[in-house]
Design a protein around this motif. Structure first.
Motif, PDB file in Angstrom:
ATOM      1  N   ALA A 144      12.097  14.883  12.812  1.00  0.00           N
ATOM      2  CA  ALA A 144      13.311  15.562  13.292  1.00  0.00           C
ATOM      3  C   ALA A 144      14.477  15.363  12.324  1.00  0.00           C
ATOM      4  O   ALA A 144      15.281  16.271  12.080  1.00  0.00           O
ATOM      5  N   CYS A 145      14.586  14.165  11.769  1.00  0.00           N
ATOM      6  CA  CYS A 145      15.661  13.900  10.799  1.00  0.00           C
ATOM      7  C   CYS A 145      15.474  14.771   9.560  1.00  0.00           C
ATOM      8  O   CYS A 145      16.434  15.344   9.021  1.00  0.00           O
ATOM      9  N   VAL A 146      14.223  14.841   9.082  1.00  0.00           N
ATOM     10  CA  VAL A 146      13.967  15.655   7.891  1.00  0.00           C
ATOM     11  C   VAL A 146      14.308  17.112   8.194  1.00  0.00           C
ATOM     12  O   VAL A 146      14.947  17.804   7.373  1.00  0.00           O
ATOM     13  N   ALA A 147      13.908  17.542   9.375  1.00  0.00           N
ATOM     14  CA  ALA A 147      14.214  18.925   9.754  1.00  0.00           C
ATOM     15  C   ALA A 147      15.718  19.160   9.782  1.00  0.00           C
ATOM     16  O   ALA A 147      16.204  20.232   9.408  1.00  0.00           O
ATOM     17  N   ALA A 148      16.462  18.119  10.210  1.00  0.00           N
ATOM     18  CA  ALA A 148      17.921  18.239  10.280  1.00  0.00           C
ATOM     19  C   ALA A 148      18.578  17.991   8.922  1.00  0.00           C
ATOM     20  O   ALA A 148      19.807  18.071   8.793  1.00  0.00           O
ATOM     21  N   GLY A 149      17.775  17.590   7.939  1.00  0.00           N
ATOM     22  CA  GLY A 149      18.330  17.337   6.597  1.00  0.00           C
ATOM     23  C   GLY A 149      19.146  16.070   6.531  1.00  0.00           C
ATOM     24  O   GLY A 149      20.036  15.933   5.699  1.00  0.00           O
ATOM     25  N   LYS A 150      18.853  15.117   7.426  1.00  0.00           N
ATOM     26  CA  LYS A 150      19.657  13.888   7.457  1.00  0.00           C
ATOM     27  C   LYS A 150      18.888  12.693   6.908  1.00  0.00           C
ATOM     28  O   LYS A 150      17.703  12.518   7.214  1.00  0.00           O
ATOM     29  N   PRO A 151      19.557  11.891   6.109  1.00  0.00           N
ATOM     30  CA  PRO A 151      18.947  10.638   5.633  1.00  0.00           C
ATOM     31  C   PRO A 151      18.509   9.792   6.810  1.00  0.00           C
ATOM     32  O   PRO A 151      19.217   9.725   7.826  1.00  0.00           O
ATOM     33  N   VAL A 152      17.354   9.140   6.647  1.00  0.00           N
ATOM     34  CA  VAL A 152      16.832   8.335   7.741  1.00  0.00           C
ATOM     35  C   VAL A 152      16.223   7.046   7.187  1.00  0.00           C
ATOM     36  O   VAL A 152      15.511   7.066   6.189  1.00  0.00           O
ATOM     37  N   LEU A 153      16.559   5.936   7.836  1.00  0.00           N
ATOM     38  CA  LEU A 153      15.931   4.650   7.507  1.00  0.00           C
ATOM     39  C   LEU A 153      15.041   4.305   8.688  1.00  0.00           C
ATOM     40  O   LEU A 153      15.535   4.101   9.806  1.00  0.00           O
ATOM     41  N   CYS A 154      13.720   4.252   8.433  1.00  0.00           N
ATOM     42  CA  CYS A 154      12.763   4.007   9.505  1.00  0.00           C
ATOM     43  C   CYS A 154      12.149   2.628   9.336  1.00  0.00           C
ATOM     44  O   CYS A 154      11.611   2.307   8.282  1.00  0.00           O
ATOM     45  N   GLU A 155      12.233   1.835  10.393  1.00  0.00           N
ATOM     46  CA  GLU A 155      11.546   0.535  10.361  1.00  0.00           C
ATOM     47  C   GLU A 155      10.063   0.748  10.074  1.00  0.00           C
ATOM     48  O   GLU A 155       9.491   1.759  10.460  1.00  0.00           O
ATOM     49  N   VAL A 170      11.880   3.640   4.069  1.00  0.00           N
ATOM     50  CA  VAL A 170      11.108   2.807   5.004  1.00  0.00           C
ATOM     51  C   VAL A 170      11.596   1.355   4.903  1.00  0.00           C
ATOM     52  O   VAL A 170      11.855   0.845   3.813  1.00  0.00           O
ATOM     53  N   GLY A 171      11.707   0.715   6.054  1.00  0.00           N
ATOM     54  CA  GLY A 171      12.360  -0.597   6.130  1.00  0.00           C
ATOM     55  C   GLY A 171      11.525  -1.775   5.652  1.00  0.00           C
ATOM     56  O   GLY A 171      11.418  -2.762   6.389  1.00  0.00           O
ATOM     57  N   PHE A 172      10.971  -1.672   4.459  1.00  0.00           N
ATOM     58  CA  PHE A 172      10.339  -2.854   3.876  1.00  0.00           C
ATOM     59  C   PHE A 172      11.445  -3.695   3.242  1.00  0.00           C
ATOM     60  O   PHE A 172      11.701  -3.634   2.042  1.00  0.00           O
ATOM     61  N   MET A 173      12.083  -4.510   4.077  1.00  0.00           N
ATOM     62  CA  MET A 173      13.311  -5.194   3.668  1.00  0.00           C
ATOM     63  C   MET A 173      13.084  -6.247   2.607  1.00  0.00           C
ATOM     64  O   MET A 173      14.003  -6.636   1.902  1.00  0.00           O
ATOM     65  N   ARG A 174      11.815  -6.741   2.480  1.00  0.00           N
ATOM     66  CA  ARG A 174      11.590  -7.816   1.512  1.00  0.00           C
ATOM     67  C   ARG A 174      11.937  -7.408   0.082  1.00  0.00           C
ATOM     68  O   ARG A 174      12.236  -8.256  -0.739  1.00  0.00           O
ATOM     69  N   ARG A 175      11.893  -6.095  -0.178  1.00  0.00           N
ATOM     70  CA  ARG A 175      12.274  -5.632  -1.512  1.00  0.00           C
ATOM     71  C   ARG A 175      13.717  -5.992  -1.857  1.00  0.00           C
ATOM     72  O   ARG A 175      14.118  -5.900  -3.008  1.00  0.00           O
TER      73      ARG A 175
END
Lengths: 348, 348, 348, 348
Positions: free
Chosen positions: C101-112, C139-144
């Motif tokens: 839905a975010c991609v469809a809306a053209g909005k940046p998204v951070l997904c866990e 994608v929320g690979f926070m260790r990076r």
């Protein structure tokens, strides 16, 4: 297993101090080190005689050992009445024949690892000892006497961390002869971890596998490093990183993982330096400073005859598992070890 | 300083192994430990005889020392022909008289610290030794043989960190007898740091001061902990935290600060545990496990007669500086030590 | 001492400060933590709106986020003009639909993590993003973003230890739900190491194997712990100990082994305690304190739009390799991963 | 991947996000660092304006701060309606006049240490703040926000180690300007430990002494290092090794000694290297990486207005004790501090 019935009497006044006269076969680096320890740092021992194919080298070690006798023939040394027990530090291929001669002569013998390079050779020693009827052979797996390993085992056996599940071993040497076969990493180096894993958990290794990354460009074609995966009878999983061209220094570490916690052996030196932007502890260049105390305690224990050292069976088993690992390295598959059952002489 | 002219012959075949027969005066905790080391872990020594006012205790130690002879009179032990050298581990107040008797008998003697509780007592020993004409006395400042301290000194002497400027010492015991005088922290405990500071820098301490925080509520009125400040001849500044009711365990550490870097001695044990939310290394409950190796090496060195141990002069100097520290503690002022000049026998 | 009664409107005075209004879907532990960080510790962001099936929980987070708007419908939040970007911290199964839905809306998204529980779900997101024509998904690979891992990577990339050969990972949680399937250890926990291994070496994992010891008695039947063996394109060998019932605490460590040396990440806390016979550092009870800084930096980087976070392709690849590991766990055999080739959008 | 073309005006959508516009006086190393943090890493702040005598330098910092306004006159900046609060990072001698101007303007001000170089200057600020009637001034003793120090204080305040008795501080810089006066080590460097000691124990320092070894040959005549001895009201004894030509790196450590245990702050970095015979952790070259997190948290706390930072009274007290230490250094005697009583504004 107190092995000396008749001993030399020392000390007129006390009449009670005994000194075992040790014959050393092989006076290279290890043999010379052992001679030094027996002379300078072990109670109740002296070097009674030495043999080495290089007579000059033998003479030097004899001179530094309080004037021990130099033998021209290793079998004469083994048979001499002035030699109470024998330490074998000669080349691997000669171990079997010297150990057999000691057993035939009924003399206690401490043989550097490997007991013999082949399982067949080890088996012949087991048979000879069985025929003799009591244990005379100790194998030089000195790590069993290292204060770090004995501390680790005490924590495990004391139940402080619960039932063991895994152990991670790291074993690194700075450099090896370029191009040696990959099997040598197992039979010469990782064999210590094979023995320690058996000793620590008191059970056999039943299955092995070997994984290898791309080899180090420093290894001259050797498959180095390697990752051995071992499974024991009760299901403990041990992995061993063996890396003989690690460059930076010599290091042996492990972490035991158990149900309630873990124990790490890393044996840091007593001092650290702050200099040049670093807070650092020094690592040794080879195994001798790391295991100096283990060697001394191993020799003292052998002289005391308390029998805590590795038996001929342990020497056989280590070689047997090492051969299974070599097969796994070559096939790329998991191998079932299929260890024979333990002879009666080594039970209990 | 190889001190035995005539030695017991051990080992018929070699004819060369010698065993020194040690007489031990005082078989409490320290004396019993020394007897065990001499019997089980030192080359070329045995316990030839023991004396203790508690004859039963003496008998037990003798039995565990290969059947050593029990003497009813310490002076008989010192004078006996079957005793090659004497180890004194009796109560502090008796050290002087036994050491003097050994010197009179011309026998090497290893005396636990302090050489004598007073500078006057120490001075009488210096005079006796001067009259004898050669060094017979070694004082049991065992830290000089601890692998950590010798490593620290090797780094310093090797120039790896440049010219020394400061050293911070920490010396903690878990608990002491409540209400002991504050001076006891200096004369019994910090005296080790006084000796190590002199040994490490090879020079005398010239000025001292003592600072004290409010005392620990666990100390029963003792001024504990204390912070000693020492200045050496060349201007090195040493501080010593001495805290004998530190509760959590026994610990000795230091950090040497030099012009190009620092060296820290903390001597971590070989293993660490992860359990219950902590990653931890264990600390010993008292000084014996921490300095077990130092005691063994001290005894081996004494038996070998290489003379690396602390001399009677070192024993005198440690007591002398300790007295200056006690005066500084009592006055709250800086004190100039005013050490006498070193007698000829101890120079070079 | 809150000192501003009247506050400046961002951009009003300077005309330059911008604040992104973030919509948060899912306000459980992770969502609430993210809301707190965005409100209190990240520059240029605020929480613009929240949605949670539990409206009360959503209201609480909104109130603690400076009065953010509570949405009753997640798609309304995604589509709202007052929401500049979306953070998804809802249950795993819902990730795919919200990201699409975010991609469809053209909005940046951070997904866990995970991007989606199945590779098929992840692939649909890749297709949607390809159709959109530019990257919107992180994608929320926070260790990076963890300072330890970035330090490790900087040492590796800086050539300080030479060419990498192996990496040993340890990943432990104190306790997990008893009896969860063994595959959950891979897809929920070890997936972090799968991502980090890809990120660290900048290449794909090509082959996997899984070894298991007997399970911990604390695991309620789960195959726990496990040892994953991964091989990368260039031949680096990675092993991962994953143990979710390790009891003693939460811990993530690794050692990178390279041709000239090794780098260890263990992230000790800044203080240590001496108490009760131990010298100890505390270990956290869960991952949040360990990775608190990583989460903050991940969010700041996402708000800054510098694109260092994991892409949708990284999310796909992690799930793909995790599935291969699950297959290897179940079969007991080595599995070739067979990763599809990287789409054009994620190259370079 | 900067993803927002058009940005939201803070407060517009939510009506709740506020951004404080900070004016920075002094854009040297510290001022520029603060500008970066306020712009990139702190929530609710932006750089509204900058002043520096070097207009070019000011312009560069303004440009990197989202286009902040450059002021030609610091007093104009202080008085500007577009500036909500002021951060002073100019030369020490100018602190007093700028702080007084901020107080006169009724604006919150964060002043880098020292509040003023003299106790008289600090006292004038106290008077001005008293006249104003509420606290406006925060002094930049950033260590109070360092996670290591706050962890240490939490352990102490939590009663985990009992009543504090001593603290040993070490504070080392790699190099200083040769030949600076010995007093500068106290007023510029050790002043941090003076503040931390007051903060940690929540009480004043009542007595001071300074001991000095021979100076380092690298110090160009400066009396470096020094050992400060501080006593607090309740009798805690603090010692501070300050050494500004320590060569090897920057390091700040301490060990708090309490009745039941000790707490050590050493803040090791997250990774360690094995290379070239050493196992090492890197030490930073200066204080900024060591205290990067402390600066960020200090600024965030100041922006949040929660008032945990050091007050003007703390700034006065630190300067007051530092002057007593300088007197003790010069006289070689213990000095009673004789701190004035705390004004009403700073109590409770």
């Amino acid at each position: 297993m107190r092995f000396l019935a008749e001993v030399a009497q020392a000390g007129a006044a006390t009449g009670r101090h005994v000194v075992k006269r040790i014959g050393i076969i092989g006076t290279g680096i290890m043999g010379a080190d052992h001679a030094r320890l027996l002379t300078d740092a072990v109670s109740g021992a002296c070097v009674g005689g030495v043999f080495d194919p290089d007579a000059e080298r033998a003479g030097g070690v004899a001179a530094r050992s309080g004037g021990a006798r130099v033998f021209a023939d290793p079998y004469a040394l083994i048979g001499d009445d002035g030699i109470d027990a024998v330490l074998i530090a000669s080349s691997d291929a000669t171990h079997e024949e010297y150990v057999l001669a000691c057993v035939a002569a009924g003399k206690p013998v401490l043989c550097e690892k490997p007991l013999a390079p082949t399982t067949e050779g080890c088996a012949r020693i087991l048979e000879a000892e069985a025929a003799h009827g009591s244990r005379l052979v100790t194998v030089g797996f000195m790590r069993r006497f290292d204060p770090g390993y004995t501390d680790l085992k005490a924590v495990l056996d004391g139940g402080e961390v619960g039932i063991p599940l895994m152990i991670h071993h790291v074993h690194r040497n700075p450099a090896a002869v370029p191009g040696i076969p990959g099997s040598a990493l197992i039979t010469n180096s990782a064999v210590h971890e094979l023995d320690i894993t058996r000793w620590l958990f008191g059970e056999e290794i039943t299955e092995v596998a070997v994984h290898t990354p791309r080899p180090s460009g420093r290894a001259g074609g050797t498959r180095d490093p390697q990752l051995l995966i071992l499974t024991t009878e009760s299901g403990v999983l041990a992995d061993v990183e063996i890396f003989v061209n690690a460059r930076y220094g010599y290091e042996v570490r492990c972490e035991l993982v158990a149900e309630e916690g873990t124990v790490t052996l890393d044996a840091p030196p007593p001092t650290s330096l702050r200099r040049g932007g670093l807070h650092a502890r020094e690592l040794p260049a080879d195994w001798r400073p790391r295991f100096a105390e283990a060697y001394r305690l191993e020799l003292q224990d052998w002289i005391d005859g308390t029998g805590r050292g590795a038996t001929a069976w342990d020497g056989f088993a280590a070689t047997y598992v090492a051969q299974a690992c070599v097969a796994a390295l070559e096939s790329g598959e998991r191998h079932v070890v299929g260890m024979p059952s333990i002879p009666r002489l080594y039970r209990g």
